[in-house]
Design a protein around this motif. Structure first.
Motif, short mmCIF file in Angstrom:
data_model
loop_
_atom_site.label_atom_id
_atom_site.label_comp_id
_atom_site.label_asym_id
_atom_site.label_seq_id
_atom_site.Cartn_x
_atom_site.Cartn_y
_atom_site.Cartn_z
N TRP A 155 0.83 -1.21 0.00
CA TRP A 155 0.00 0.00 0.00
C TRP A 155 0.87 1.26 0.00
O TRP A 155 0.59 2.23 -0.70
CB TRP A 155 -0.94 0.01 1.21
N GLN A 156 1.95 1.22 0.77
CA GLN A 156 2.83 2.37 0.91
C GLN A 156 3.60 2.64 -0.39
O GLN A 156 3.67 3.78 -0.85
CB GLN A 156 3.82 2.07 2.05
N LEU A 160 -0.94 4.43 -1.59
CA LEU A 160 -2.35 4.26 -1.28
C LEU A 160 -2.64 4.62 0.17
O LEU A 160 -1.73 4.63 1.02
CB LEU A 160 -2.76 2.80 -1.52
N PRO A 161 -3.91 4.91 0.51
CA PRO A 161 -4.25 5.15 1.92
C PRO A 161 -3.96 3.91 2.77
O PRO A 161 -4.05 2.78 2.28
CB PRO A 161 -5.77 5.43 1.87
N ARG A 162 -3.61 4.14 4.03
CA ARG A 162 -3.34 3.02 4.95
C ARG A 162 -4.59 2.13 5.03
O ARG A 162 -5.68 2.62 5.27
CB ARG A 162 -2.98 3.56 6.32
N SER A 177 -3.27 -4.91 2.97
CA SER A 177 -2.32 -4.22 2.09
C SER A 177 -2.31 -4.85 0.70
O SER A 177 -2.32 -4.16 -0.33
CB SER A 177 -0.91 -4.29 2.72
N HIS A 184 -6.20 -1.45 -6.52
CA HIS A 184 -5.61 -0.29 -7.20
C HIS A 184 -5.19 -0.66 -8.62
O HIS A 184 -5.50 0.06 -9.58
CB HIS A 184 -4.41 0.20 -6.39
#
Length: 199
Positions: A155-156, A160-162, A177, A184
């Motif tokens: 995600w990071q 992307l949002p947590r 994640s 996405h």
């Protein structure tokens, strides 16, 4: 594929174990935590699965593992399930599904099922009722920036949002994640690889 499963494992580890491929004497990849999400095609969560498992060969967790995962000895002693029971329960959760991992976690799962059966323990359900696929090669090809990222950091790396509470190396958080990354990439037009046929 109306629903599918993402899963992640946390298993016993020691300093240098990854670099040595768990090759030191007595260092087995015994599962301590299983996390999974059953998702619809729109990536909404249908069901969540989490289990702590008591390791058998190395029942005392190394401090390195606890620092990495946040899972401590007291919690595993109190809440951990017998390996054969947890493995069978998880395979039941996967029954009839396409099951994706980010890496070869199905190999570790197979090792643990084999060890339980070798001890004479019954593991309900089996691998033939689900279709397992490591999608890391596909995901890394579609998003090359993820090549050096572990599943809990996807995600990071993708900005992307947590994906909720928790931290990397916690199996359910890692699944969230993973799900965020797949959603996405799907939204950008990527098509998930088709798993082998489920009998």
């Amino acid at each position: 594929m109306p629903t599918f499963v993402l899963f992640d494992l946390e298993f016993t580890s020691w300093p240098g174990a990854l670099e040595q491929d768990w090759g030191a004497p007595g260092q087995l990849r015994e599962i301590v935590q299983i996390g999974a999400l059953r998702l619809r095609e729109d990536f909404s969560v249908v069901a969540e699965y989490e289990a702590l498992v008591r390791p058998v060969v190395n029942p005392r967790l190394d401090a390195y593992f606890t620092e990495l995962t946040g899972i401590d000895q007291e919690t595993v002693d109190r809440e951990g399930r017998p390996a054969a029971e947890a493995l069978g329960d998880f395979l039941g959760f996967c029954r009839g599904e396409s099951v994706f991992s980010y890496g070869n976690d199905m190999v570790v799962l197979g090792e643990n099922v084999g060890w339980a059966r070798a001890r004479g323990e019954e593991v309900e359900h089996g691998f033939l009722d689900a279709s397992f696929l490591n999608v890391r090669p596909w995901l890394n090809a579609v998003a090359p920036e993820t090549r050096t990222a572990n599943v809990g950091r996807l995600w990071q790396v993708l900005g992307l949002p947590r994906p909720g509470a928790g931290a990397e190396h916690s199996a359910v958080f890692d699944c969230r994640s993973f799900a965020a990354a797949l959603e996405h990439l799907h939204g950008k037009g990527a098509v998930l690889p088709a798993p082998p046929f489920v009998h």
